[in-house]
Scaffold this motif. Structure first.
Motif, PDB file in Angstrom:
ATOM      1  N   LEU A 133       0.809  -1.213   0.000  1.00  0.00           N
ATOM      2  CA  LEU A 133       0.000   0.000   0.000  1.00  0.00           C
ATOM      3  C   LEU A 133       0.847   1.270   0.000  1.00  0.00           C
ATOM      4  N   TYR A 134       1.927   1.272   0.788  1.00  0.00           N
ATOM      5  CA  TYR A 134       2.758   2.468   0.942  1.00  0.00           C
ATOM      6  C   TYR A 134       4.231   2.091   0.810  1.00  0.00           C
ATOM      7  N   LYS A 135       4.962   2.831  -0.008  1.00  0.00           N
ATOM      8  CA  LYS A 135       6.367   2.521  -0.272  1.00  0.00           C
ATOM      9  C   LYS A 135       7.249   2.620   0.970  1.00  0.00           C
ATOM     10  N   ILE A 136       6.918   3.525   1.881  1.00  0.00           N
ATOM     11  CA  ILE A 136       7.782   3.721   3.055  1.00  0.00           C
ATOM     12  C   ILE A 136       7.854   2.458   3.912  1.00  0.00           C
ATOM     13  N   TYR A 137       6.818   1.614   3.873  1.00  0.00           N
ATOM     14  CA  TYR A 137       6.802   0.405   4.683  1.00  0.00           C
ATOM     15  C   TYR A 137       7.665  -0.714   4.105  1.00  0.00           C
ATOM     16  N   LYS A 138       8.382  -0.440   3.026  1.00  0.00           N
ATOM     17  CA  LYS A 138       9.346  -1.409   2.509  1.00  0.00           C
ATOM     18  C   LYS A 138      10.680  -1.293   3.246  1.00  0.00           C
ATOM     19  N   LEU A 139      10.883  -0.191   3.956  1.00  0.00           N
ATOM     20  CA  LEU A 139      12.105   0.006   4.743  1.00  0.00           C
ATOM     21  C   LEU A 139      12.001  -0.774   6.057  1.00  0.00           C
ATOM     22  N   PRO A 140      13.123  -1.371   6.519  1.00  0.00           N
ATOM     23  CA  PRO A 140      13.072  -2.290   7.662  1.00  0.00           C
ATOM     24  C   PRO A 140      12.371  -1.761   8.922  1.00  0.00           C
ATOM     25  N   ILE A 141      12.733  -0.627   9.448  1.00  0.00           N
ATOM     26  CA  ILE A 141      12.128  -0.127  10.685  1.00  0.00           C
ATOM     27  C   ILE A 141      10.643   0.174  10.477  1.00  0.00           C
ATOM     28  N   PHE A 142      10.324   0.837   9.395  1.00  0.00           N
ATOM     29  CA  PHE A 142       8.937   1.208   9.114  1.00  0.00           C
ATOM     30  C   PHE A 142       8.081  -0.018   8.815  1.00  0.00           C
ATOM     31  N   ARG A 143       8.681  -1.049   8.195  1.00  0.00           N
ATOM     32  CA  ARG A 143       7.944  -2.279   7.895  1.00  0.00           C
ATOM     33  C   ARG A 143       7.458  -2.925   9.192  1.00  0.00           C
ATOM     34  N   GLY A 144       8.294  -2.973  10.208  1.00  0.00           N
ATOM     35  CA  GLY A 144       7.908  -3.550  11.501  1.00  0.00           C
ATOM     36  C   GLY A 144       6.802  -2.752  12.170  1.00  0.00           C
ATOM     37  N   ILE A 145       6.930  -1.427  12.125  1.00  0.00           N
ATOM     38  CA  ILE A 145       5.911  -0.568  12.715  1.00  0.00           C
ATOM     39  C   ILE A 145       4.584  -0.741  11.986  1.00  0.00           C
ATOM     40  N   GLY A 146       4.627  -0.775  10.653  1.00  0.00           N
ATOM     41  CA  GLY A 146       3.412  -0.937   9.856  1.00  0.00           C
ATOM     42  C   GLY A 146       2.748  -2.285  10.083  1.00  0.00           C
ATOM     43  N   THR A 147       3.550  -3.332  10.197  1.00  0.00           N
ATOM     44  CA  THR A 147       3.008  -4.666  10.430  1.00  0.00           C
ATOM     45  C   THR A 147       2.371  -4.756  11.811  1.00  0.00           C
ATOM     46  N   LEU A 148       3.014  -4.168  12.807  1.00  0.00           N
ATOM     47  CA  LEU A 148       2.444  -4.151  14.152  1.00  0.00           C
ATOM     48  C   LEU A 148       1.121  -3.382  14.173  1.00  0.00           C
ATOM     49  N   TYR A 149       1.092  -2.230  13.532  1.00  0.00           N
ATOM     50  CA  TYR A 149      -0.135  -1.433  13.454  1.00  0.00           C
ATOM     51  C   TYR A 149      -1.256  -2.222  12.785  1.00  0.00           C
ATOM     52  N   GLN A 150      -0.935  -2.873  11.667  1.00  0.00           N
ATOM     53  CA  GLN A 150      -1.951  -3.637  10.943  1.00  0.00           C
ATOM     54  C   GLN A 150      -2.463  -4.807  11.788  1.00  0.00           C
ATOM     55  N   ALA A 151      -1.570  -5.484  12.513  1.00  0.00           N
ATOM     56  CA  ALA A 151      -1.980  -6.598  13.361  1.00  0.00           C
ATOM     57  C   ALA A 151      -2.888  -6.127  14.497  1.00  0.00           C
ATOM     58  N   MET A 152      -2.545  -4.999  15.100  1.00  0.00           N
ATOM     59  CA  MET A 152      -3.373  -4.460  16.180  1.00  0.00           C
ATOM     60  C   MET A 152      -4.749  -4.039  15.654  1.00  0.00           C
ATOM     61  N   LYS A 153      -4.763  -3.380  14.523  1.00  0.00           N
ATOM     62  CA  LYS A 153      -6.020  -2.929  13.927  1.00  0.00           C
ATOM     63  C   LYS A 153      -6.909  -4.116  13.563  1.00  0.00           C
ATOM     64  N   LEU A 154      -6.321  -5.154  12.990  1.00  0.00           N
ATOM     65  CA  LEU A 154      -7.064  -6.349  12.615  1.00  0.00           C
ATOM     66  C   LEU A 154      -7.590  -7.077  13.849  1.00  0.00           C
TER      67      LEU A 154
END
Length: 107
Positions: free
Chosen positions: A54-75
């Motif tokens: 969805l967003y290019k910034i989440y391909k970077l290692p630190i941001f990918r972890g933050i984005g995955t955690l956010y998505q898991a919490m939201k789900l």
């Protein structure tokens, strides 16, 4: 053996307990199944895109972890909300609309 396993492709599936049910998540979709008081099972399933798709910034290692955690919490919250709505509907209280499919209970 199952064809998916014969190809050597690993199938990643995770899950979480919800009120009277379970939420299962695969890489591109999820499903929530909740048991009703009468024994029937109500399910909902939706596709799920990866944050890095969805967003290019989440391909970077630190941001990918933050984005995955956010998505898991939201789900997780969304799955718990669905199960709570099913429980409220059983008690006769009006529950918000949701796209759910009811599976008939067994004999």
């Amino acid at each position: 053996m199952l064809p998916a396993l014969e190809s050597g492709e690993e199938i990643l599936v995770g899950g979480q307990a919800v009120m009277e049910g379970v939420m299962m998540r695969a890489p591109h979709s999820y499903c929530v199944a909740v048991r009703q008081a009468d024994g029937g099972i109500v399910t909902t399933e939706m596709p799920l895109a990866r944050m890095s798709e969805l967003y290019k910034i989440y391909k970077l290692p630190i941001f990918r972890g933050i984005g995955t955690l956010y998505q898991a919490m939201k789900l997780g919250v969304k799955a718990l909300q669905f199960s709570a709505n099913v429980a409220l509907a059983e008690q006769g209280e009006p529950a918000p609309e949701h796209d759910a499919k009811e599976t008939p209970s067994g004999p």
